[in-house]
Design an enzyme around this catalytic site. Structure first.
Site, PDB file in Angstrom:
ATOM      1  N   GLU A  67       0.831  -1.204   0.000  1.00 55.77           N
ATOM      2  CA  GLU A  67       0.000   0.000   0.000  1.00 55.77           C
ATOM      3  C   GLU A  67       0.868   1.257   0.000  1.00 55.77           C
ATOM      4  O   GLU A  67       0.591   2.224  -0.721  1.00 55.77           O
ATOM      5  CB  GLU A  67      -0.924  -0.010   1.220  1.00 55.77           C
ATOM      6  CG  GLU A  67      -1.917   1.139   1.225  1.00 55.77           C
ATOM      7  CD  GLU A  67      -2.889   1.066   2.382  1.00 55.77           C
ATOM      8  OE1 GLU A  67      -3.837   1.886   2.403  1.00 55.77           O
ATOM      9  OE2 GLU A  67      -2.715   0.206   3.268  1.00 55.77           O
ATOM     10  N   ASP A  79      -5.207  -1.733   9.929  1.00 58.53           N
ATOM     11  CA  ASP A  79      -6.191  -2.239   8.973  1.00 58.53           C
ATOM     12  C   ASP A  79      -5.840  -3.641   8.504  1.00 58.53           C
ATOM     13  O   ASP A  79      -6.701  -4.527   8.435  1.00 58.53           O
ATOM     14  CB  ASP A  79      -6.285  -1.302   7.767  1.00 58.53           C
ATOM     15  CG  ASP A  79      -6.908   0.040   8.120  1.00 58.53           C
ATOM     16  OD1 ASP A  79      -7.452   0.162   9.228  1.00 58.53           O
ATOM     17  OD2 ASP A  79      -6.835   0.964   7.289  1.00 58.53           O
TER      18      ASP A  79
END
Length: 285
Positions: A67, A79
Protein backbone atom coordinates in the site's frame (compact mmCIF):
# COMPACT_ATOMS: atom_id res chain seq x y z
CA UNK A 1 -1.20 -1.32 -9.10
CA UNK A 2 -1.45 -2.45 -5.50
CA UNK A 3 -0.97 -6.05 -6.55
CA UNK A 4 2.12 -5.20 -8.53
CA UNK A 5 3.44 -3.14 -5.64
CA UNK A 6 3.12 -6.13 -3.34
CA UNK A 7 4.87 -8.42 -5.79
CA UNK A 8 7.77 -6.06 -6.29
CA UNK A 9 8.50 -5.92 -2.58
CA UNK A 10 9.12 -9.68 -2.40
CA UNK A 11 12.57 -11.12 -3.12
CA UNK A 12 12.92 -12.05 -6.79
CA UNK A 13 13.49 -15.69 -5.88
CA UNK A 14 10.01 -15.85 -4.39
CA UNK A 15 8.15 -14.15 -7.22
CA UNK A 16 8.00 -15.33 -10.83
CA UNK A 17 6.44 -12.16 -12.20
CA UNK A 18 7.20 -8.52 -11.48
CA UNK A 19 3.51 -7.72 -11.33
CA UNK A 20 0.09 -8.76 -12.48
CA UNK A 21 -3.33 -7.52 -13.44
CA UNK A 22 -6.33 -9.03 -11.76
CA UNK A 23 -9.83 -8.35 -10.53
CA UNK A 24 -11.16 -9.06 -7.08
CA UNK A 25 -14.91 -9.54 -6.59
CA UNK A 26 -16.22 -8.16 -3.33
CA UNK A 27 -19.34 -7.54 -1.31
CA UNK A 28 -17.60 -4.56 0.26
CA UNK A 29 -19.89 -1.49 0.10
CA UNK A 30 -18.87 1.67 -1.72
CA UNK A 31 -18.46 3.68 1.47
CA UNK A 32 -15.44 5.94 1.94
CA UNK A 33 -12.63 5.25 4.44
CA UNK A 34 -13.47 1.62 5.18
CA UNK A 35 -9.98 0.18 4.64
CA UNK A 36 -10.53 -0.64 0.96
CA UNK A 37 -6.94 0.35 0.09
CA UNK A 38 -5.68 -1.98 2.82
CA UNK A 39 -8.11 -4.77 1.94
CA UNK A 40 -6.96 -5.08 -1.67
CA UNK A 41 -3.26 -5.78 -1.06
CA UNK A 42 -4.24 -8.04 1.81
CA UNK A 43 -6.58 -9.95 -0.52
CA UNK A 44 -3.91 -10.07 -3.23
CA UNK A 45 -1.36 -11.30 -0.71
CA UNK A 46 -3.59 -14.27 0.00
CA UNK A 47 -4.25 -15.04 -3.66
CA UNK A 48 -0.95 -16.76 -4.36
CA UNK A 49 -2.01 -20.17 -5.53
CA UNK A 50 -1.31 -23.10 -3.25
CA UNK A 51 1.76 -21.68 -1.56
CA UNK A 52 1.58 -21.42 2.26
CA UNK A 53 0.42 -18.13 3.71
CA UNK A 54 3.09 -16.15 5.55
CA UNK A 55 2.69 -15.71 9.31
CA UNK A 56 -0.04 -13.31 10.42
CA UNK A 57 2.16 -10.30 11.17
CA UNK A 58 4.45 -10.90 8.18
CA UNK A 59 1.44 -10.92 5.86
CA UNK A 60 0.19 -7.66 7.36
CA UNK A 61 3.61 -6.03 6.87
CA UNK A 62 3.74 -7.23 3.25
CA UNK A 63 0.30 -5.73 2.58
CA UNK A 64 1.27 -2.49 4.33
CA UNK A 65 4.44 -2.20 2.25
CA UNK A 66 2.43 -2.74 -0.95
CA UNK A 67 0.00 0.00 0.00
CA UNK A 68 2.81 2.42 0.84
CA UNK A 69 4.60 1.69 -2.44
CA UNK A 70 1.44 2.18 -4.48
CA UNK A 71 0.02 5.24 -2.71
CA UNK A 72 3.21 6.97 -1.63
CA UNK A 73 1.80 7.45 1.87
CA UNK A 74 3.14 6.05 5.17
CA UNK A 75 0.59 3.59 6.53
CA UNK A 76 0.11 1.67 9.75
CA UNK A 77 -0.66 -2.00 10.37
CA UNK A 78 -4.05 -1.76 12.07
CA UNK A 79 -6.19 -2.24 8.97
CA UNK A 80 -4.17 -5.16 7.66
CA UNK A 81 -4.06 -6.94 11.03
CA UNK A 82 -7.80 -6.40 11.52
CA UNK A 83 -8.76 -7.51 8.01
CA UNK A 84 -6.71 -10.70 8.19
CA UNK A 85 -8.27 -11.92 11.42
CA UNK A 86 -11.81 -10.46 11.42
CA UNK A 87 -14.43 -12.88 12.76
CA UNK A 88 -18.23 -12.52 12.82
CA UNK A 89 -19.64 -11.13 16.04
CA UNK A 90 -16.26 -10.18 17.49
CA UNK A 91 -14.09 -7.13 17.88
CA UNK A 92 -10.32 -7.45 18.21
CA UNK A 93 -7.95 -5.58 20.47
CA UNK A 94 -4.79 -5.30 18.33
CA UNK A 95 -1.31 -4.28 19.46
CA UNK A 96 0.29 -2.86 16.32
CA UNK A 97 3.73 -2.98 17.94
CA UNK A 98 3.75 -6.72 18.59
CA UNK A 99 0.90 -7.88 16.38
CA UNK A 100 -0.81 -9.46 19.41
CA UNK A 101 -4.60 -9.58 19.31
CA UNK A 102 -7.40 -10.49 21.68
CA UNK A 103 -10.92 -11.20 20.49
CA UNK A 104 -13.87 -9.63 22.28
CA UNK A 105 -17.52 -10.63 21.67
CA UNK A 106 -19.72 -7.78 20.48
CA UNK A 107 -22.74 -7.14 22.74
CA UNK A 108 -25.93 -8.32 20.99
CA UNK A 109 -27.65 -4.98 21.61
CA UNK A 110 -24.92 -2.96 19.84
CA UNK A 111 -25.84 -1.46 16.45
CA UNK A 112 -23.00 -0.29 14.22
CA UNK A 113 -23.65 2.20 11.42
CA UNK A 114 -21.33 3.95 8.97
CA UNK A 115 -22.34 7.22 7.33
CA UNK A 116 -20.60 8.22 4.11
CA UNK A 117 -19.80 11.94 4.38
CA UNK A 118 -19.59 12.40 0.63
CA UNK A 119 -16.11 13.91 1.06
CA UNK A 120 -13.52 12.30 -1.16
CA UNK A 121 -10.00 12.22 0.18
CA UNK A 122 -6.69 10.86 -1.04
CA UNK A 123 -4.25 10.49 1.84
CA UNK A 124 -1.22 11.51 -0.19
CA UNK A 125 -2.86 14.92 -0.73
CA UNK A 126 -3.76 15.45 2.95
CA UNK A 127 -1.83 16.13 6.14
CA UNK A 128 -1.72 12.42 7.01
CA UNK A 129 2.01 12.04 6.31
CA UNK A 130 2.65 15.17 8.38
CA UNK A 131 0.89 13.57 11.35
CA UNK A 132 3.12 10.50 11.04
CA UNK A 133 6.21 12.70 11.03
CA UNK A 134 4.95 14.79 13.95
CA UNK A 135 4.27 11.69 16.03
CA UNK A 136 7.73 10.29 15.35
CA UNK A 137 9.29 13.64 16.26
CA UNK A 138 7.23 13.82 19.45
CA UNK A 139 8.26 10.30 20.45
CA UNK A 140 11.94 11.06 19.83
CA UNK A 141 11.71 14.25 21.90
CA UNK A 142 10.04 12.46 24.82
CA UNK A 143 12.51 9.58 24.64
CA UNK A 144 15.43 11.98 24.80
CA UNK A 145 14.12 14.23 27.56
CA UNK A 146 12.70 11.41 29.68
CA UNK A 147 15.81 9.28 29.26
CA UNK A 148 13.87 6.39 27.71
CA UNK A 149 15.51 5.39 24.41
CA UNK A 150 13.14 3.81 21.88
CA UNK A 151 10.00 5.08 23.63
CA UNK A 152 6.82 4.69 21.58
CA UNK A 153 4.00 7.19 22.08
CA UNK A 154 1.58 4.34 22.62
CA UNK A 155 3.65 3.20 25.61
CA UNK A 156 4.12 6.69 27.09
CA UNK A 157 2.43 7.85 30.29
CA UNK A 158 0.39 11.09 30.34
CA UNK A 159 2.74 12.76 32.83
CA UNK A 160 5.51 12.68 30.19
CA UNK A 161 3.63 15.40 28.32
CA UNK A 162 5.15 17.87 30.79
CA UNK A 163 8.44 17.49 28.89
CA UNK A 164 7.15 19.55 25.97
CA UNK A 165 8.08 23.21 25.84
CA UNK A 166 5.93 26.24 25.04
CA UNK A 167 7.19 27.05 21.53
CA UNK A 168 4.62 26.82 18.71
CA UNK A 169 6.41 23.79 17.30
CA UNK A 170 6.39 21.92 20.60
CA UNK A 171 2.81 22.97 21.31
CA UNK A 172 1.85 21.13 18.10
CA UNK A 173 3.88 18.06 19.12
CA UNK A 174 2.19 18.15 22.53
CA UNK A 175 -1.26 17.98 20.94
CA UNK A 176 -0.27 15.09 18.68
CA UNK A 177 1.27 13.14 21.56
CA UNK A 178 -1.68 13.87 23.85
CA UNK A 179 -4.02 12.40 21.25
CA UNK A 180 -1.98 9.22 20.77
CA UNK A 181 -1.48 8.64 24.49
CA UNK A 182 -5.12 9.36 25.24
CA UNK A 183 -6.41 7.27 22.35
CA UNK A 184 -4.32 4.29 23.43
CA UNK A 185 -5.94 4.48 26.88
CA UNK A 186 -9.41 4.88 25.33
CA UNK A 187 -8.91 1.76 23.19
CA UNK A 188 -8.14 -0.33 26.28
CA UNK A 189 -11.11 1.18 28.12
CA UNK A 190 -13.35 0.49 25.12
CA UNK A 191 -12.28 -3.17 25.15
CA UNK A 192 -13.23 -3.36 28.82
CA UNK A 193 -16.57 -1.67 28.12
CA UNK A 194 -17.34 -4.20 25.37
CA UNK A 195 -16.48 -7.11 27.66
CA UNK A 196 -18.74 -5.64 30.36
CA UNK A 197 -21.45 -4.86 27.75
CA UNK A 198 -21.41 -1.29 29.06
CA UNK A 199 -22.63 0.48 25.95
CA UNK A 200 -22.99 3.87 27.64
CA UNK A 201 -19.31 3.84 28.60
CA UNK A 202 -18.39 2.73 25.09
CA UNK A 203 -20.35 5.62 23.63
CA UNK A 204 -18.62 8.15 25.89
CA UNK A 205 -15.23 6.86 24.77
CA UNK A 206 -16.17 7.10 21.10
CA UNK A 207 -17.33 10.70 21.56
CA UNK A 208 -14.12 11.57 23.39
CA UNK A 209 -12.14 9.94 20.59
CA UNK A 210 -13.69 12.20 17.96
CA UNK A 211 -13.13 15.29 20.08
CA UNK A 212 -9.43 14.40 20.32
CA UNK A 213 -9.15 13.58 16.61
CA UNK A 214 -10.71 16.94 15.77
CA UNK A 215 -8.93 19.05 18.39
CA UNK A 216 -5.53 17.56 19.16
CA UNK A 217 -4.86 15.55 16.01
CA UNK A 218 -6.64 17.95 13.63
CA UNK A 219 -7.75 15.38 11.07
CA UNK A 220 -11.48 16.09 11.04
CA UNK A 221 -13.38 18.38 8.68
CA UNK A 222 -16.42 20.63 9.16
CA UNK A 223 -18.50 18.05 7.28
CA UNK A 224 -17.40 15.17 9.52
CA UNK A 225 -17.94 17.29 12.63
CA UNK A 226 -21.45 18.18 11.45
CA UNK A 227 -22.38 14.52 10.94
CA UNK A 228 -21.01 13.57 14.37
CA UNK A 229 -22.90 16.44 16.04
CA UNK A 230 -26.12 15.54 14.21
CA UNK A 231 -25.81 11.86 15.11
CA UNK A 232 -25.19 12.47 18.80
CA UNK A 233 -28.29 14.66 19.09
CA UNK A 234 -30.45 11.57 18.62
CA UNK A 235 -31.40 9.78 21.83
CA UNK A 236 -30.63 6.43 20.23
CA UNK A 237 -27.02 7.34 19.44
CA UNK A 238 -24.40 6.14 21.90
CA UNK A 239 -21.50 7.93 20.22
CA UNK A 240 -19.95 8.83 16.87
CA UNK A 241 -16.48 9.51 15.50
CA UNK A 242 -14.70 9.85 12.18
CA UNK A 243 -13.33 6.68 10.63
CA UNK A 244 -9.85 5.90 9.41
CA UNK A 245 -7.30 8.63 8.82
CA UNK A 246 -9.84 11.44 8.61
CA UNK A 247 -9.70 14.41 6.20
CA UNK A 248 -13.01 13.16 4.78
CA UNK A 249 -14.39 9.66 4.40
CA UNK A 250 -17.01 8.25 6.73
CA UNK A 251 -18.35 8.45 10.27
CA UNK A 252 -18.88 5.56 12.68
CA UNK A 253 -22.13 5.74 14.64
CA UNK A 254 -22.97 3.41 17.54
CA UNK A 255 -26.49 2.83 18.80
CA UNK A 256 -28.78 0.21 20.24
CA UNK A 257 -30.46 -2.42 18.09
CA UNK A 258 -33.86 -1.55 19.55
CA UNK A 259 -33.59 2.05 18.35
CA UNK A 260 -31.88 1.35 15.04
CA UNK A 261 -34.75 2.37 12.74
CA UNK A 262 -35.20 5.79 14.32
CA UNK A 263 -31.46 6.44 14.40
CA UNK A 264 -31.04 5.55 10.75
CA UNK A 265 -33.92 7.82 9.76
CA UNK A 266 -32.31 10.62 11.77
CA UNK A 267 -28.99 10.10 9.96
CA UNK A 268 -30.63 10.12 6.54
CA UNK A 269 -31.54 13.76 7.14
CA UNK A 270 -27.87 14.77 6.99
CA UNK A 271 -26.29 12.13 4.74
CA UNK A 272 -25.42 13.60 1.33
CA UNK A 273 -27.58 12.63 -1.61
CA UNK A 274 -26.29 9.43 -3.23
CA UNK A 275 -24.18 8.67 -0.14
CA UNK A 276 -24.74 5.45 1.77
CA UNK A 277 -25.56 4.59 5.34
CA UNK A 278 -24.18 1.13 6.05
CA UNK A 279 -25.70 -0.89 8.88
CA UNK A 280 -23.43 -3.72 9.99
CA UNK A 281 -25.53 -6.85 10.53
CA UNK A 282 -25.74 -8.21 14.05
CA UNK A 283 -22.87 -10.68 14.28
CA UNK A 284 -20.77 -8.96 11.64
CA UNK A 285 -17.01 -8.72 12.14
Amino acid sequence: MLVAGGALRRPASRCRNAGSTSSSPTIFPRVRALSSSAALPRDAGGARGRRPHPPHRDAAILARDAEEAALGTPCGLLDQLAIRGAKPGRAALVDCGSGARREIPLPPDLAILVVDSGEERHLAATGYADRVTECRTAAELLARRAGRPGLRLGAAEPDLLAHFGESPEEATLLRRARHVIGETARVREAAAALEAEDLEALGRLVRASHASLAGDFEVSTPRLDAIVAHATRHAGCLGARLLGAGFGGSVLVLGRVGRLAGLREHLEAIAPRQAQILVAPVGAA
